[in-house]
Design a protein around this motif. Sequence first.
Motif, PDB file in Angstrom:
ATOM      1  N   GLU A 134       0.832  -1.199   0.000  1.00 52.61           N
ATOM      2  CA  GLU A 134       0.000   0.000   0.000  1.00 52.61           C
ATOM      3  C   GLU A 134       0.867   1.249   0.000  1.00 52.61           C
ATOM      4  OE1 GLU A 134      -3.093   0.250   2.924  1.00 52.61           O
ATOM      5  OE2 GLU A 134      -3.969  -1.665   2.310  1.00 52.61           O
ATOM      6  N   LEU A 135       0.368   2.282  -0.654  1.00 54.11           N
ATOM      7  CA  LEU A 135       0.955   3.620  -0.638  1.00 54.11           C
ATOM      8  C   LEU A 135      -0.112   4.524  -0.052  1.00 54.11           C
ATOM      9  CD1 LEU A 135       3.244   5.602  -1.471  1.00 54.11           C
ATOM     10  CD2 LEU A 135       2.024   5.879  -3.645  1.00 54.11           C
ATOM     11  N   ARG A 136       0.242   5.220   1.051  1.00 53.69           N
ATOM     12  CA  ARG A 136      -0.745   6.061   1.734  1.00 53.69           C
ATOM     13  C   ARG A 136      -0.205   7.457   1.973  1.00 53.69           C
ATOM     14  NH1 ARG A 136      -5.533   4.014   3.869  1.00 53.69           N
ATOM     15  NH2 ARG A 136      -5.704   1.798   3.501  1.00 53.69           N
ATOM     16  N   ASP A 137      -1.119   8.421   1.969  1.00 55.56           N
ATOM     17  CA  ASP A 137      -0.798   9.805   2.263  1.00 55.56           C
ATOM     18  C   ASP A 137      -0.696   9.968   3.778  1.00 55.56           C
ATOM     19  OD1 ASP A 137      -0.738  12.743   1.382  1.00 55.56           O
ATOM     20  OD2 ASP A 137      -2.355  12.716   2.879  1.00 55.56           O
ATOM     21  N   VAL A 138       0.396  10.580   4.269  1.00 54.09           N
ATOM     22  CA  VAL A 138       0.577  10.732   5.711  1.00 54.09           C
ATOM     23  C   VAL A 138      -0.399  11.745   6.291  1.00 54.09           C
ATOM     24  CG1 VAL A 138       2.201  11.474   7.512  1.00 54.09           C
ATOM     25  CG2 VAL A 138       2.981   9.970   5.672  1.00 54.09           C
ATOM     26  N   GLU A 139      -0.631  12.838   5.611  1.00 54.12           N
ATOM     27  CA  GLU A 139      -1.504  13.896   6.136  1.00 54.12           C
ATOM     28  C   GLU A 139      -2.935  13.399   6.367  1.00 54.12           C
ATOM     29  OE1 GLU A 139      -2.518  17.592   7.606  1.00 54.12           O
ATOM     30  OE2 GLU A 139      -0.507  17.012   6.981  1.00 54.12           O
ATOM     31  N   THR A 140      -3.486  12.660   5.405  1.00 56.17           N
ATOM     32  CA  THR A 140      -4.894  12.255   5.461  1.00 56.17           C
ATOM     33  C   THR A 140      -5.098  10.770   5.765  1.00 56.17           C
ATOM     34  OG1 THR A 140      -4.969  11.739   3.108  1.00 56.17           O
ATOM     35  CG2 THR A 140      -5.485  14.021   3.759  1.00 56.17           C
ATOM     36  N   GLU A 141      -4.037   9.978   5.712  1.00 57.35           N
ATOM     37  CA  GLU A 141      -4.066   8.519   5.847  1.00 57.35           C
ATOM     38  C   GLU A 141      -4.760   7.845   4.653  1.00 57.35           C
ATOM     39  OE1 GLU A 141      -5.628   7.319   9.660  1.00 57.35           O
ATOM     40  OE2 GLU A 141      -4.233   8.624  10.729  1.00 57.35           O
ATOM     41  N   ARG A 142      -5.102   8.614   3.642  1.00 55.41           N
ATOM     42  CA  ARG A 142      -5.827   8.118   2.464  1.00 55.41           C
ATOM     43  C   ARG A 142      -4.980   7.131   1.649  1.00 55.41           C
ATOM     44  NH1 ARG A 142      -5.978   9.697  -2.793  1.00 55.41           N
ATOM     45  NH2 ARG A 142      -4.525  11.380  -2.411  1.00 55.41           N
ATOM     46  N   LEU A 143      -5.618   6.075   1.177  1.00 62.19           N
ATOM     47  CA  LEU A 143      -4.979   5.111   0.291  1.00 62.19           C
ATOM     48  C   LEU A 143      -4.780   5.754  -1.074  1.00 62.19           C
ATOM     49  CD1 LEU A 143      -4.025   2.163  -0.259  1.00 62.19           C
ATOM     50  CD2 LEU A 143      -6.379   1.690  -0.978  1.00 62.19           C
ATOM     51  N   ILE A 144      -3.541   5.798  -1.537  1.00 70.82           N
ATOM     52  CA  ILE A 144      -3.224   6.380  -2.845  1.00 70.82           C
ATOM     53  C   ILE A 144      -3.172   5.297  -3.915  1.00 70.82           C
ATOM     54  CG2 ILE A 144      -1.449   7.616  -4.168  1.00 70.82           C
ATOM     55  CD1 ILE A 144      -0.639   8.942  -1.483  1.00 70.82           C
ATOM     56  N   ASP A 145      -2.542   4.161  -3.562  1.00 71.32           N
ATOM     57  CA  ASP A 145      -2.386   3.080  -4.527  1.00 71.32           C
ATOM     58  C   ASP A 145      -2.144   1.787  -3.756  1.00 71.32           C
ATOM     59  OD1 ASP A 145      -2.194   1.803  -6.982  1.00 71.32           O
ATOM     60  OD2 ASP A 145      -0.206   2.575  -7.468  1.00 71.32           O
ATOM     61  N   LYS A 146      -2.366   0.656  -4.424  1.00 67.56           N
ATOM     62  CA  LYS A 146      -2.049  -0.641  -3.827  1.00 67.56           C
ATOM     63  C   LYS A 146      -1.615  -1.604  -4.915  1.00 67.56           C
ATOM     64  CE  LYS A 146      -6.705  -2.549  -3.829  1.00 67.56           C
ATOM     65  NZ  LYS A 146      -7.737  -3.186  -3.035  1.00 67.56           N
ATOM     66  N   TRP A 147      -0.927  -2.651  -4.493  1.00 67.11           N
ATOM     67  CA  TRP A 147      -0.458  -3.683  -5.404  1.00 67.11           C
ATOM     68  C   TRP A 147      -0.550  -4.999  -4.660  1.00 67.11           C
ATOM     69  CZ3 TRP A 147       0.733  -4.483 -10.373  1.00 67.11           C
ATOM     70  CH2 TRP A 147       1.504  -5.600 -10.704  1.00 67.11           C
ATOM     71  N   ASP A 148      -1.164  -6.000  -5.278  1.00 72.66           N
ATOM     72  CA  ASP A 148      -1.243  -7.333  -4.688  1.00 72.66           C
ATOM     73  C   ASP A 148      -0.452  -8.296  -5.546  1.00 72.66           C
ATOM     74  OD1 ASP A 148      -3.035  -7.164  -2.328  1.00 72.66           O
ATOM     75  OD2 ASP A 148      -4.422  -6.343  -3.822  1.00 72.66           O
ATOM     76  N   GLY A 149       0.368  -9.103  -4.901  1.00 73.66           N
ATOM     77  CA  GLY A 149       1.163 -10.089  -5.623  1.00 73.66           C
ATOM     78  C   GLY A 149       2.646  -9.792  -5.543  1.00 73.66           C
ATOM     79  N   TYR A 150       3.377 -10.523  -6.334  1.00 75.66           N
ATOM     80  CA  TYR A 150       4.835 -10.400  -6.320  1.00 75.66           C
ATOM     81  C   TYR A 150       5.291  -9.138  -7.042  1.00 75.66           C
ATOM     82  CZ  TYR A 150       4.542 -15.200  -4.757  1.00 75.66           C
ATOM     83  OH  TYR A 150       4.239 -16.328  -4.044  1.00 75.66           O
ATOM     84  N   THR A 152       6.799  -7.858  -9.703  1.00 78.16           N
ATOM     85  CA  THR A 152       7.192  -8.096 -11.089  1.00 78.16           C
ATOM     86  C   THR A 152       7.558  -6.745 -11.713  1.00 78.16           C
ATOM     87  OG1 THR A 152       4.974  -7.751 -11.955  1.00 78.16           O
ATOM     88  CG2 THR A 152       5.515  -9.998 -11.198  1.00 78.16           C
ATOM     89  N   PRO A 153       8.090  -6.730 -12.925  1.00 76.79           N
ATOM     90  CA  PRO A 153       8.354  -5.452 -13.587  1.00 76.79           C
ATOM     91  C   PRO A 153       7.101  -4.582 -13.764  1.00 76.79           C
ATOM     92  CG  PRO A 153       9.535  -7.206 -14.687  1.00 76.79           C
ATOM     93  CD  PRO A 153       8.644  -7.860 -13.670  1.00 76.79           C
ATOM     94  N   LYS A 154       5.917  -5.174 -13.664  1.00 79.37           N
ATOM     95  CA  LYS A 154       4.677  -4.409 -13.797  1.00 79.37           C
ATOM     96  C   LYS A 154       4.280  -3.700 -12.500  1.00 79.37           C
ATOM     97  CE  LYS A 154       2.677  -7.238 -17.444  1.00 79.37           C
ATOM     98  NZ  LYS A 154       1.535  -8.026 -17.871  1.00 79.37           N
ATOM     99  N   ALA A 155       4.965  -4.004 -11.394  1.00 82.31           N
ATOM    100  CA  ALA A 155       4.630  -3.392 -10.093  1.00 82.31           C
ATOM    101  C   ALA A 155       4.875  -1.887 -10.149  1.00 82.31           C
ATOM    102  CB  ALA A 155       5.468  -4.020  -8.993  1.00 82.31           C
ATOM    103  N   PRO A 156       4.093  -1.112  -9.408  1.00 78.88           N
ATOM    104  CA  PRO A 156       4.276   0.341  -9.400  1.00 78.88           C
ATOM    105  C   PRO A 156       5.674   0.733  -8.910  1.00 78.88           C
ATOM    106  CG  PRO A 156       2.265  -0.282  -8.238  1.00 78.88           C
ATOM    107  CD  PRO A 156       2.995  -1.543  -8.541  1.00 78.88           C
ATOM    108  N   LYS A 157       6.139   1.864  -9.393  1.00 76.67           N
ATOM    109  CA  LYS A 157       7.477   2.350  -9.060  1.00 76.67           C
ATOM    110  C   LYS A 157       7.677   2.531  -7.563  1.00 76.67           C
ATOM    111  CE  LYS A 157      10.795   5.933 -10.123  1.00 76.67           C
ATOM    112  NZ  LYS A 157      11.079   7.185 -10.781  1.00 76.67           N
ATOM    113  N   TRP A 158       6.635   2.942  -6.818  1.00 78.14           N
ATOM    114  CA  TRP A 158       6.770   3.191  -5.390  1.00 78.14           C
ATOM    115  C   TRP A 158       7.058   1.937  -4.582  1.00 78.14           C
ATOM    116  CZ3 TRP A 158       3.220   0.576  -2.537  1.00 78.14           C
ATOM    117  CH2 TRP A 158       2.020   0.227  -3.152  1.00 78.14           C
ATOM    118  N   THR A 159       6.904   0.747  -5.160  1.00 83.50           N
ATOM    119  CA  THR A 159       7.229  -0.500  -4.452  1.00 83.50           C
ATOM    120  C   THR A 159       8.715  -0.838  -4.504  1.00 83.50           C
ATOM    121  OG1 THR A 159       6.817  -1.895  -6.398  1.00 83.50           O
ATOM    122  CG2 THR A 159       4.943  -1.498  -4.915  1.00 83.50           C
ATOM    123  N   THR A 160       9.475  -0.100  -5.287  1.00 82.08           N
ATOM    124  CA  THR A 160      10.894  -0.385  -5.498  1.00 82.08           C
ATOM    125  C   THR A 160      11.674  -0.527  -4.194  1.00 82.08           C
ATOM    126  OG1 THR A 160      10.788   0.798  -7.581  1.00 82.08           O
ATOM    127  CG2 THR A 160      12.978   0.403  -6.694  1.00 82.08           C
TER     128      THR A 160
END
Length: 164
Positions: A134-150, A152-160
Amino acid sequence: DVVGPVTVTSVSPSTDSKLSSEHSIAAIFVGDSGPVVIHGDSTVVRIPKEKEQLGFSALIISEDQRAVGWLADVSFCCASYPLSLGLVVYRPGKPLRRFTGDGRAIFKWYFVANGKQVAFLQSFPHGEPREHYELRDVETERLIDKWDGYLTPKAPKWTTGMRP
């Protein structure tokens, strides 16, 4: 109480002139009663432990020194050891922010966007891994993005930052 030789020196504010020493974080220590945050101006802030918290792990100060976070380790009914079931973020002058994601244990985390966001990896402690990010905003705690699974090269950049 901090035991041993400790020196706290003021940190220089970043290039952002709005960041004063009182709002920068120089260090964090963990004691029996909870975290102790030392600001750049040597102000000491004691933060109480979370309810049912047994310990702390993965303490990180954001790159811009405006935030600090840690995993709250709590007792887990089916294990003889505590699990990190929550991420707590402290920013001077702001309310504590707490992140639990989808309720699984948090195994890795880090700050994104100079402490404005947090990214974390969740899974189950036993059995086949079921990775959830999960990627979340600290100010609001809001979910910005999520990724389920391994990751892979298709995973969002923020998971790096969570790659082995």
